[in-house]
Motif scaffolding. Structure first.
Motif, PDB file in Angstrom:
ATOM      1  N   LEU A   1       0.255   3.361   5.327  1.00  0.00           N
ATOM      2  CA  LEU A   1       0.041   2.878   6.691  1.00  0.00           C
ATOM      3  C   LEU A   1      -1.427   3.005   7.092  1.00  0.00           C
ATOM      4  O   LEU A   1      -2.010   2.078   7.665  1.00  0.00           O
ATOM      5  CB  LEU A   1       0.931   3.646   7.669  1.00  0.00           C
ATOM      6  CG  LEU A   1       0.809   3.276   9.143  1.00  0.00           C
ATOM      7  CD1 LEU A   1       1.269   1.839   9.377  1.00  0.00           C
ATOM      8  CD2 LEU A   1       1.609   4.236   9.994  1.00  0.00           C
ATOM      9  N   VAL A   2      -2.041   4.125   6.749  1.00  0.00           N
ATOM     10  CA  VAL A   2      -3.456   4.325   7.068  1.00  0.00           C
ATOM     11  C   VAL A   2      -4.324   3.326   6.301  1.00  0.00           C
ATOM     12  O   VAL A   2      -5.261   2.743   6.865  1.00  0.00           O
ATOM     13  CB  VAL A   2      -3.885   5.784   6.782  1.00  0.00           C
ATOM     14  CG1 VAL A   2      -5.395   5.947   6.855  1.00  0.00           C
ATOM     15  CG2 VAL A   2      -3.204   6.730   7.741  1.00  0.00           C
ATOM     16  N   LEU A   3      -4.015   3.096   5.033  1.00  0.00           N
ATOM     17  CA  LEU A   3      -4.784   2.125   4.244  1.00  0.00           C
ATOM     18  C   LEU A   3      -4.637   0.717   4.807  1.00  0.00           C
ATOM     19  O   LEU A   3      -5.612  -0.040   4.863  1.00  0.00           O
ATOM     20  CB  LEU A   3      -4.345   2.162   2.783  1.00  0.00           C
ATOM     21  CG  LEU A   3      -4.735   3.406   2.005  1.00  0.00           C
ATOM     22  CD1 LEU A   3      -4.110   3.386   0.617  1.00  0.00           C
ATOM     23  CD2 LEU A   3      -6.242   3.543   1.915  1.00  0.00           C
ATOM     24  N   ALA A   4      -3.428   0.360   5.216  1.00  0.00           N
ATOM     25  CA  ALA A   4      -3.218  -0.966   5.807  1.00  0.00           C
ATOM     26  C   ALA A   4      -3.954  -1.091   7.134  1.00  0.00           C
ATOM     27  O   ALA A   4      -4.505  -2.150   7.454  1.00  0.00           O
ATOM     28  CB  ALA A   4      -1.724  -1.228   5.998  1.00  0.00           C
ATOM     29  N   MET A   5      -3.983  -0.010   7.910  1.00  0.00           N
ATOM     30  CA  MET A   5      -4.725  -0.046   9.173  1.00  0.00           C
ATOM     31  C   MET A   5      -6.230  -0.077   8.936  1.00  0.00           C
ATOM     32  O   MET A   5      -6.981  -0.500   9.813  1.00  0.00           O
ATOM     33  CB  MET A   5      -4.339   1.136  10.055  1.00  0.00           C
ATOM     34  CG  MET A   5      -2.994   1.000  10.692  1.00  0.00           C
ATOM     35  SD  MET A   5      -2.684   2.405  11.785  1.00  0.00           S
ATOM     36  CE  MET A   5      -1.285   1.791  12.682  1.00  0.00           C
ATOM     37  N   THR A   6      -6.674   0.393   7.778  1.00  0.00           N
ATOM     38  CA  THR A   6      -8.089   0.296   7.436  1.00  0.00           C
ATOM     39  C   THR A   6      -8.482  -1.158   7.221  1.00  0.00           C
ATOM     40  O   THR A   6      -9.545  -1.593   7.662  1.00  0.00           O
ATOM     41  CB  THR A   6      -8.381   1.116   6.162  1.00  0.00           C
ATOM     42  OG1 THR A   6      -8.019   2.475   6.399  1.00  0.00           O
ATOM     43  CG2 THR A   6      -9.846   1.039   5.779  1.00  0.00           C
ATOM     44  N   VAL A   7      -7.603  -1.914   6.566  1.00  0.00           N
ATOM     45  CA  VAL A   7      -7.871  -3.329   6.333  1.00  0.00           C
ATOM     46  C   VAL A   7      -7.763  -4.105   7.640  1.00  0.00           C
ATOM     47  O   VAL A   7      -8.623  -4.923   7.967  1.00  0.00           O
ATOM     48  CB  VAL A   7      -6.889  -3.892   5.284  1.00  0.00           C
ATOM     49  CG1 VAL A   7      -7.045  -5.386   5.144  1.00  0.00           C
ATOM     50  CG2 VAL A   7      -7.102  -3.205   3.941  1.00  0.00           C
ATOM     51  N   TRP A   8      -6.698  -3.854   8.378  1.00  0.00           N
ATOM     52  CA  TRP A   8      -6.520  -4.511   9.675  1.00  0.00           C
ATOM     53  C   TRP A   8      -5.759  -3.585  10.603  1.00  0.00           C
ATOM     54  O   TRP A   8      -4.727  -3.075  10.190  1.00  0.00           O
ATOM     55  CB  TRP A   8      -5.737  -5.818   9.524  1.00  0.00           C
ATOM     56  CG  TRP A   8      -5.687  -6.556  10.812  1.00  0.00           C
ATOM     57  CD1 TRP A   8      -6.606  -7.449  11.274  1.00  0.00           C
ATOM     58  CD2 TRP A   8      -4.677  -6.456  11.813  1.00  0.00           C
ATOM     59  NE1 TRP A   8      -6.218  -7.895  12.510  1.00  0.00           N
ATOM     60  CE2 TRP A   8      -5.046  -7.308  12.868  1.00  0.00           C
ATOM     61  CE3 TRP A   8      -3.516  -5.727  11.952  1.00  0.00           C
ATOM     62  CZ2 TRP A   8      -4.298  -7.451  14.016  1.00  0.00           C
ATOM     63  CZ3 TRP A   8      -2.765  -5.856  13.088  1.00  0.00           C
ATOM     64  CH2 TRP A   8      -3.145  -6.722  14.111  1.00  0.00           C
TER      65      TRP A   8
ATOM     66  N   ALA B   1      -3.103   7.774  13.375  1.00  0.00           N
ATOM     67  CA  ALA B   1      -2.427   7.748  12.073  1.00  0.00           C
ATOM     68  C   ALA B   1      -3.231   8.512  11.026  1.00  0.00           C
ATOM     69  O   ALA B   1      -2.667   9.276  10.233  1.00  0.00           O
ATOM     70  CB  ALA B   1      -2.203   6.308  11.627  1.00  0.00           C
ATOM     71  N   LEU B   2      -4.552   8.339  11.030  1.00  0.00           N
ATOM     72  CA  LEU B   2      -5.402   9.027  10.062  1.00  0.00           C
ATOM     73  C   LEU B   2      -5.386  10.536  10.273  1.00  0.00           C
ATOM     74  O   LEU B   2      -5.188  11.310   9.321  1.00  0.00           O
ATOM     75  CB  LEU B   2      -6.838   8.497  10.153  1.00  0.00           C
ATOM     76  CG  LEU B   2      -7.862   9.190   9.257  1.00  0.00           C
ATOM     77  CD1 LEU B   2      -7.548   8.922   7.789  1.00  0.00           C
ATOM     78  CD2 LEU B   2      -9.261   8.742   9.596  1.00  0.00           C
ATOM     79  N   VAL B   3      -5.563  10.983  11.500  1.00  0.00           N
ATOM     80  CA  VAL B   3      -5.606  12.425  11.780  1.00  0.00           C
ATOM     81  C   VAL B   3      -4.258  13.073  11.487  1.00  0.00           C
ATOM     82  O   VAL B   3      -4.198  14.152  10.886  1.00  0.00           O
ATOM     83  CB  VAL B   3      -6.049  12.677  13.241  1.00  0.00           C
ATOM     84  CG1 VAL B   3      -5.840  14.119  13.642  1.00  0.00           C
ATOM     85  CG2 VAL B   3      -7.500  12.276  13.417  1.00  0.00           C
ATOM     86  N   SER B   4      -3.164  12.433  11.873  1.00  0.00           N
ATOM     87  CA  SER B   4      -1.851  13.027  11.605  1.00  0.00           C
ATOM     88  C   SER B   4      -1.541  13.039  10.106  1.00  0.00           C
ATOM     89  O   SER B   4      -0.894  13.967   9.617  1.00  0.00           O
ATOM     90  CB  SER B   4      -0.756  12.314  12.395  1.00  0.00           C
ATOM     91  OG  SER B   4      -0.715  10.948  12.065  1.00  0.00           O
ATOM     92  N   THR B   5      -2.036  12.051   9.362  1.00  0.00           N
ATOM     93  CA  THR B   5      -1.856  12.054   7.905  1.00  0.00           C
ATOM     94  C   THR B   5      -2.664  13.178   7.266  1.00  0.00           C
ATOM     95  O   THR B   5      -2.183  13.853   6.348  1.00  0.00           O
ATOM     96  CB  THR B   5      -2.254  10.693   7.301  1.00  0.00           C
ATOM     97  OG1 THR B   5      -1.440   9.679   7.881  1.00  0.00           O
ATOM     98  CG2 THR B   5      -2.061  10.673   5.797  1.00  0.00           C
ATOM     99  N   LEU B   6      -3.883  13.396   7.747  1.00  0.00           N
ATOM    100  CA  LEU B   6      -4.693  14.507   7.230  1.00  0.00           C
ATOM    101  C   LEU B   6      -4.051  15.856   7.548  1.00  0.00           C
ATOM    102  O   LEU B   6      -4.049  16.764   6.699  1.00  0.00           O
ATOM    103  CB  LEU B   6      -6.104  14.438   7.799  1.00  0.00           C
ATOM    104  CG  LEU B   6      -6.971  13.278   7.302  1.00  0.00           C
ATOM    105  CD1 LEU B   6      -8.295  13.257   8.031  1.00  0.00           C
ATOM    106  CD2 LEU B   6      -7.171  13.352   5.797  1.00  0.00           C
TER     107      LEU B   6
ATOM    108  N   PHE C   1       0.823  -1.214   0.000  1.00  0.00           N
ATOM    109  CA  PHE C   1       0.000   0.000   0.000  1.00  0.00           C
ATOM    110  C   PHE C   1       0.853   1.257   0.000  1.00  0.00           C
ATOM    111  O   PHE C   1       0.549   2.222  -0.706  1.00  0.00           O
ATOM    112  CB  PHE C   1      -0.937   0.011   1.204  1.00  0.00           C
ATOM    113  CG  PHE C   1      -2.189  -0.803   1.038  1.00  0.00           C
ATOM    114  CD1 PHE C   1      -2.677  -1.147  -0.204  1.00  0.00           C
ATOM    115  CD2 PHE C   1      -2.886  -1.236   2.142  1.00  0.00           C
ATOM    116  CE1 PHE C   1      -3.827  -1.887  -0.360  1.00  0.00           C
ATOM    117  CE2 PHE C   1      -4.047  -1.980   2.010  1.00  0.00           C
ATOM    118  CZ  PHE C   1      -4.518  -2.304   0.752  1.00  0.00           C
ATOM    119  N   ALA C   2       1.910   1.292   0.794  1.00  0.00           N
ATOM    120  CA  ALA C   2       2.768   2.476   0.876  1.00  0.00           C
ATOM    121  C   ALA C   2       3.512   2.703  -0.438  1.00  0.00           C
ATOM    122  O   ALA C   2       3.607   3.844  -0.907  1.00  0.00           O
ATOM    123  CB  ALA C   2       3.749   2.343   2.030  1.00  0.00           C
ATOM    124  N   LEU C   3       4.009   1.636  -1.026  1.00  0.00           N
ATOM    125  CA  LEU C   3       4.717   1.774  -2.304  1.00  0.00           C
ATOM    126  C   LEU C   3       3.772   2.238  -3.413  1.00  0.00           C
ATOM    127  O   LEU C   3       4.115   3.128  -4.199  1.00  0.00           O
ATOM    128  CB  LEU C   3       5.383   0.444  -2.673  1.00  0.00           C
ATOM    129  CG  LEU C   3       6.431   0.481  -3.775  1.00  0.00           C
ATOM    130  CD1 LEU C   3       7.565   1.415  -3.402  1.00  0.00           C
ATOM    131  CD2 LEU C   3       6.967  -0.914  -4.026  1.00  0.00           C
TER     132      LEU C   3
END
Length: 188
Positions: free
Chosen positions: A42-49, A67-72, A18-20
């Motif tokens: 990382l956020v997408l992977a945490m969305t899955v699990w 992770a989501l809030v800091s990415t936003l 996902f990151a790549l």
């Protein structure tokens, strides 16, 4: 056991891919955006699990939200061209991402030995995403301090969750035999 639910796939392969992919897709928007790909992966992977649970009933369930809030916030800072969004040099970027990757991988052992496999898996996810950031810093030299903020915030969150684990790890309510207060594997 499904390959997609295996802890090694969820912790290593999924965040790395996902990151790549996020780095490569964001590359089309420009180099300063591409460095945000590791955090987005990382956020997408945490969305899955493990997923986003609301309301978060434990500290570990707050980590994907952090992770989501800091990415936003990092995305907003890059969009507004705030201070800290200028790319570091190749050497500084490699040192910063290398130290973050080493810290994330060292963080894997702490919860694994302390009794929480969920936190160990999340730390391994963080290490895989940090490895992509290091690869991107070596390849494109476009890593900025703001783009590394979500990785750092998530790592600090994992370290705090591990520090707040009960001593001995045997007073938990979940997992197999009640040994881990956070972990309930789905791959059995």
């Amino acid at each position: 056991m499904s390959f997609l639910h295996h802890p090694a796939f969820q912790s290593l392969v999924l965040p790395f891919v996902f990151a790549l992919a996020a780095c490569l897709l964001l590359r089309m928007a420009g180099l300063r955006w591409a460095a945000l790909g590791a955090s987005l992966g990382l956020v997408l992977a945490m969305t899955v699990w493990p997923g986003f649970d609301w309301p978060a009933s434990s500290r570990a369930q707050m980590l994907p939200w952090a992770a989501l809030v800091s990415t936003l916030l990092a995305t907003l800072a890059i969009a507004l061209k705030m201070p800290g969004t200028k790319a570091m040099g190749r050497r500084n970027g490699l040192v910063a991402t290398g130290l973050l990757t080493l810290a994330a991988l060292a963080l894997v052992a702490w919860p694994a030995l302390g009794g929480s496999m969920l936190l160990a898996q999340l730390a391994l996810m963080l290490g895989a995403a940090s490895g992509v950031a290091m690869l991107w810093a070596w390849r494109a030299a476009s890593v900025s301090p703001v783009s590394l903020l979500p990785v750092l915030v998530t790592g600090i969150g994992i370290a705090l969750c591990v520090a707040w684990l009960p001593p001995g790890g045997s007073q938990g309510t979940g997992g197999s035999g009640g040994d881990d207060p956070y972990y309930e594997p789905q791959w059995k």
